[in-house]
Design a protein around this motif. Structure first.
Motif, short mmCIF file in Angstrom:
data_model
loop_
_atom_site.label_atom_id
_atom_site.label_comp_id
_atom_site.label_asym_id
_atom_site.label_seq_id
_atom_site.Cartn_x
_atom_site.Cartn_y
_atom_site.Cartn_z
N GLU A 154 14.54 -109.75 -33.87
CA GLU A 154 14.41 -108.56 -34.62
C GLU A 154 14.97 -109.44 -35.72
O GLU A 154 16.56 -110.03 -36.07
CB GLU A 154 15.40 -107.61 -34.35
N GLY A 156 15.99 -108.51 -40.48
CA GLY A 156 16.03 -107.94 -41.79
C GLY A 156 15.08 -107.82 -42.72
O GLY A 156 14.27 -109.06 -42.40
N PRO A 292 4.72 -105.60 -44.23
CA PRO A 292 5.33 -105.02 -43.00
C PRO A 292 4.60 -103.55 -43.58
O PRO A 292 4.87 -103.52 -45.56
CB PRO A 292 6.72 -104.68 -43.99
N THR A 296 7.62 -98.92 -42.04
CA THR A 296 8.78 -99.58 -41.62
C THR A 296 9.46 -100.29 -42.72
O THR A 296 10.39 -100.94 -42.07
CB THR A 296 8.24 -101.04 -40.26
N THR A 298 12.21 -100.68 -44.68
CA THR A 298 13.93 -100.00 -44.57
C THR A 298 14.66 -99.54 -45.69
O THR A 298 15.37 -98.85 -45.54
CB THR A 298 14.63 -101.71 -43.81
N ARG A 308 9.95 -104.51 -41.32
CA ARG A 308 11.02 -105.09 -40.14
C ARG A 308 9.52 -106.35 -39.28
O ARG A 308 9.04 -106.08 -37.97
CB ARG A 308 11.15 -103.98 -39.07
N GLN A 310 8.67 -109.00 -36.97
CA GLN A 310 9.91 -109.83 -36.76
C GLN A 310 9.49 -111.25 -36.15
O GLN A 310 8.46 -111.40 -36.48
CB GLN A 310 9.32 -109.42 -34.85
#
Ligand SMILES: C[S@@+](CC[C@H](N)C(=O)[O-])C[C@H]1O[C@@H](n2cnc3c(N)ncnc32)[C@H](O)[C@@H]1O
Length: 969
Positions: A154, A156, A292, A296, A298, A308, A310
């Motif tokens: 995961e 950021g 992204p 999603t 942030t 996000r 991955q």
């Protein structure tokens, strides 16, 4: 008002995500060629077998001595077949040359035999054929075959003539010239291939060598499958082929089988290999190429680098939007994952080594001149067990040189910290290198009987042209440089495993590394992958370079690079009758279906105009907005040929160069039916829109910029306005200065935009645009490129401003300014695509369709703030000095014939008519997208977006009218 609000916001949102075509002047992936598996698909399997069976019929000895089908044997056999086909004068019949022995010992023969070796190699290393890499030790047992479990981190947000048309030429073009009409040889002299995906609409053919082997000699399976496929349509299609044009100057070509209308899809395939460009690895999912999603993201208002995605926990380089996507990419990524990880380990080691060397040097100079200058170990020893690298190192070819592009040495710099934590910059392999490596790994899996999910359904890269022997020395040197890096990348995992132990342990045994004797031979690793010599490696690089495609999204934004061998057999013309597109983006369906919502057969060949049965299918490998000289030098440099299409011959004749063919006035063919295709130019009056200059008297006429270059032409009055005969007030040296200025600005602004400085980039453009739009029509090449970039800058800047804070009026106003200006600039772009009756892009060309769609979106985005467009003749803003005046738009629109009717009144359209303008733009973009991206695809993703926008707009308008009538009553 609901309508305005909805449109404004919604449009701006999708403006930010994609949508503008951006063609960097030297985008590798833009051969542009121009410029797309589900292994469970049975048709895919049968097609793969077409090649697979041919190669697998030649079994040979594996390096370890066992008799099995090895990757090496399939490489060699296929190469022998290919060479025999390519060289009608070949003395070595492929049936005999198919033995691995022959190939390994340099039995290839090439036409002309001019085999100048690449600079890094010595002549001794590269004689007239393949040079075996000496084997020093056996390959490590199963070092590259061990499976690794899939893991994900995961991460950021920041971790992660008219054209001279296709008409008949007068006089006899040189035999074999593209566009020349040559009777096809008899069927028994051709190798025919029918693509099972083509819905019987495209056929691939190549002349067989005279007195050479028949298709049956190559492979029974292949020829019988060809005749099986052809049986239904052969008699009809081949008789058509016979009576039609055959322009292939040798090698493979493609022809239409049945009559096609503009927008017909001729071929739909999945690329055999496709990868995201290295610069996008952090920003997009490596499987479906999605950014992204907003959902999603942030941080509200941040650009798409947040989100996000991955990260693959193995290599820590590729990213995915979902576990489903990662799983789908795993078969192709598995070997790559190990190699990337190993490269990082090697990089860390090398950094340590470098530090150590520096320290040693410092100590040495401090302590004693008597001390030996030699360091305890050198980078060279780390690489020296490979012939290629050793040779290159010796000649200084291998170096950690800074490069600002992938093309130069195939390596990209990742200017973040390496995943392993060191501060120096890690150079990731370029997209081309990763694609080629994926292809080689997949190939070697097939060769060793492995089940291969990574490789698609296509034919074989090895059958495609390489031109190694035809490249100019400096080009070949560049390719050799790429080959060196490829070798290192390919063998990174194997070598690391041999020296470090299993890569997954992640522990570098530096002591072992320091001993050259224990280092794993690069030659061994390459041989294990089926590459027996430096020449073979170089051939693969050349083949990929000649035959790969730019991978784009549905709006023609470059995403990466891909390859499909059937598509690669299509030849080039600067006035193509077909295009290769990715109507739903460059990837198969994503796990979340967010980005690619279309068919999995994502790479499609679409007819851009009516095509007769048997007519050769031709796509453009270049950006056809480029001038003749630029197209010519690019084609020569990258594809080793001189284009002899009518546009090129006419342009050449205009330049007054020797050897120019007289322009052949062609009758409008069926190609111009329904308004698609090109109208034939009037030779004497034809002015290339790419080089036109406005008449100084503003009569709307053009002066031929090419004519200015020759004093004789100027004296003869060739540099006069084609309408009012006024003399040019611009000299050839003015044009040269303006060209240089525009190109410099383009470069600087591009760099700024890439670095996230959209506003600064726009300011750069704004400095030069006023002069240029005043002097040149928007189709003038340097201006056209600058205008495209300027729209991108404005959209990016506007979107960023809007996302910052809607409560700050200054931001909103600045954003409005950006979109207003973007509308005007994009109008010029659209005018540039269509100017004159010999437009750069014919009606329905994907680039032109996307330009109109972009303008439609921008006009829709304006509905929030219609007051922003004032009615003054000149629109100067206090904000960074808006340079583009409405007069320029009007001038451009007035110049054209009815092709520009859509823009004629656009600049002065009253506010109440703006909706009508939007409606017109949407309608035209839908019509053209249907052609450029396939009617059966409804114009692809862009076409569907436009349809939805039109439908919603009409609903909104109906609602608005209803509300108005209610309030009146
Ligand atoms: C992608 S391949 C096309 C298929 C090729 N004919 C083959 O046999 O593999 C590109 C190469 O085809 C040849 N080619 C393509 N278009 C051509 C044209 N218009 N005139 C001459 N050669 C062309 C050039 O050798 C070029 O490098």
């Amino acid at each position: 008002m609901r309508f305005r609000l909805r449109y404004g916001l919604r449009t701006v949102t999708f403006l930010r995500s994609t949508f503008i075509t951006r063609h960097p002047p030297f985008d590798f992936s833009s051969p542009l060629r121009p410029h797309n598996g589900d292994s469970s698909d049975s048709r895919g399997k049968s097609k793969a077998n077409g090649t697979g069976e041919r190669s697998s019929s030649n079994s040979t000895r594996s390096p370890s001595g066992s008799t099995r089908m090895s990757a090496a044997s399939s490489f060699a056999a296929l190469k022998a077949q290919r060479d025999a086909r390519r060289n009608p004068f070949s003395l070595a019949a492929p049936s005999t040359a198919s033995s691995t022995e022959d190939v390994q010992h340099g039995e290839h023969t090439f036409v002309g035999g001019d085999m100048s070796p690449p600079a890094p190699f010595s002549a001794a290393e590269l004689p007239s054929g393949a040079v075996p890499i000496p084997s020093s030790r056996p390959p490590p047992a199963a070092s590259t075959a061990t499976g690794t479990s899939i893991g994900m981190d995961e991460v950021g947000a920041f971790e992660s003539p008219t054209m001279p048309g296709m008409g008949e030429a007068k006089g006899k073009p040189p035999p074999g010239a593209a566009g020349s009409r040559v009777r096809l040889p008899d069927i028994q002299d051709l190798e025919l291939r029918f693509d099972t995906y083509s819905s019987e609409r495209a056929l691939f053919y190549a002349p067989l060598p005279k007195n050479g082997p028949r298709p049956s000699d190559f492979s029974t399976a292949a020829s019988s499958s060809a005749s099986r496929s052809l049986s239904g349509s052969l008699s009809y299609s081949y008789s058509q082929l016979l009576s039609s044009s055959y322009s292939a100057p040798g090698g493979w070509a493609a022809a239409g089988i049945s009559s096609c209308r503009p927008g017909d899809v001729l071929l739909r395939v999945r690329p055999e290999v496709a990868v995201l460009s290295t610069a996008l690895l952090e920003k997009r999912c490596s499987a479906c190429y999605s950014p992204p999603g907003p959902e999603t993201s942030t941080t509200p208002g941040t650009t798409s680098s947040a989100g996000r995605l991955q990260r693959c926990s193995g290599c820590k380089v590729t990213r995915y939007c979902s576990a489903a996507c990662q799983k789908r990419d795993w078969p192709a990524h598995r070997d790559e994952c190990k190699a990337l990880k190993a490269m990082q380990q090697l990089h860390t080691f090398r950094s340590a080594l470098h530090q150590q060397q520096k320290l040693d040097q410092r100590l040495a100079s401090r302590h004693a001149k008597t001390q030996s200058a030699s360091t305890p170990f050198g980078v060279g020893s780390f690489q020296d067990n490979d012939q290629v690298v050793a040779a290159a190192t010796a000649t200084g070819q291998y170096q950690e040189a800074e490069s600002d592009g992938e093309d130069e040495d195939g390596m990209n710099e990742d200017d973040k910290k390496t995943p392993t934590g060191s501060n120096d910059r890690m150079r990731l392999p370029s997209a081309m290198m990763r694609a080629l490596a994926r292809w080689i790994w997949a190939r070697s899996r097939i060769g060793t009987g492995g089940k291969d999910k990574a490789r698609g359904d296509g034919r074989d890269l090895l059958e495609l042209c390489s031109h190694r022997e035809r490249f100019a020395p400096e080009q070949l040197q560049q390719q050799a440089q790429l080959a060196i890096h490829l070798a290192q990348y390919l063998t990174a995992a194997a070598r690391a495993a041999a020296t470090f132990g299993p890569v997954s342990r992640g522990e570098a045994n530096l002591d072992d590394m320091m001993q050259p004797d224990t280092a794993f031979s690069q030659g061994d690793a390459l041989r294990a992958l089926g590459i027996d010599s430096a020449t073979e490696l170089l051939d693969l690089v050349c083949q990929f370079s000649c035959n790969s495609f730019a991978l784009t999204d549905s709006d023609l934004n470059a995403l990466g690079v891909c390859l499909h061998a059937s598509m690669a057999m299509i030849n080039h013309a600067c006035t193509p009758n077909a295009a290769v597109v990715f109507p739903f983006g460059g990837a198969a369906k994503s796990g979340q279906q967010r980005w690619n919502d279309g068919d999995d057969k994502i790479m499609q060949l679409v007819a851009l105009r009516a095509i007769e049965p048997g007519e050769e299918l031709l796509i453009s490998y270049v950006d056809i907005s480029d001038t003749y000289q630029d197209r010519r030098s690019y084609l020569k440099k990258r594809y080793c040929f001189d284009c002899r299409c009518e546009l090129c011959r006419t342009s050449q004749a205009n330049l007054g160069q020797s050897g120019a063919q007289p322009f052949a006035s062609s009758t409008p063919s069926s190609s111009s039916q329904q308004g698609f295709g090109m109208h034939p130019p009037q030779a004497a009056k034809w002015i290339d829109p790419r080089r036109a200059i406005w008449c100084p008297h503003r009569c709307g006429g053009w002066i031929d910029g090419a004519a200015l270059e020759s004093q004789a032409n100027v004296t003869a009055g060739a540099a006069r306005c084609n309408k009012c005969q006024s003399m040019s007030n611009v000299t050839a040296s003015d044009v040269a200065t303006d060209t240089q200025h525009a190109k410099d600005t383009l470069r600087q602004a591009s760099r700024l935009l890439d670095q996230g400085g959209a506003e600064a980039a726009w300011t750069q453009c704004a400095r030069v645009l006023p002069l240029l739009v005043d002097r040149y029509p928007p189709s003038w090449q340097p201006l056209f490129h600058l205008l495209r970039l300027a729209t991108m800058c404005l959209i990016e800047a506007g979107s960023t401003l809007l996302s910052l804070s809607s409560s700050q009026t200054s931001n909103t106003e600045a954003a409005i300014y950006c979109f207003d200006e973007a509308v005007r600039i994009q109008m010029l772009v659209v005018a540039g695509t269509q100017a004159s009756n010999t437009p750069i892009y014919s009606k329905g060309s994907p680039a032109r369709a996307i330009a109109i769609a972009t303008l439609a979106k921008l006009v829709l985005a304006q509905f929030d703030h219609p007051h922003r467009l004032d009615q003054q003749g000149l629109q100067f803003s206090t904000h960074s000095g808006a340079p583009v005046c409405r007069a320029a738009v009007e001038q451009a629109a007035a110049q054209g014939s009815n092709t520009l009717s859509i823009l004629r009144d656009a600049a002065n359209v009253p506010e109440e008519m703006r909706v009508e303008l939007a409606r017109q733009l949407l309608t035209q973009s839908i019509e053209e997208l249907d052609v450029g991206f396939g009617r059966s695809n409804q114009g692809g993703r862009a076409g569907l977006e436009m349809r939805t926008a039109l439908q919603e707009m009409e609903e909104e308008m109906a609602l608005l009218a209803q509300t108005r009538s209610m309030s009146v009553s």
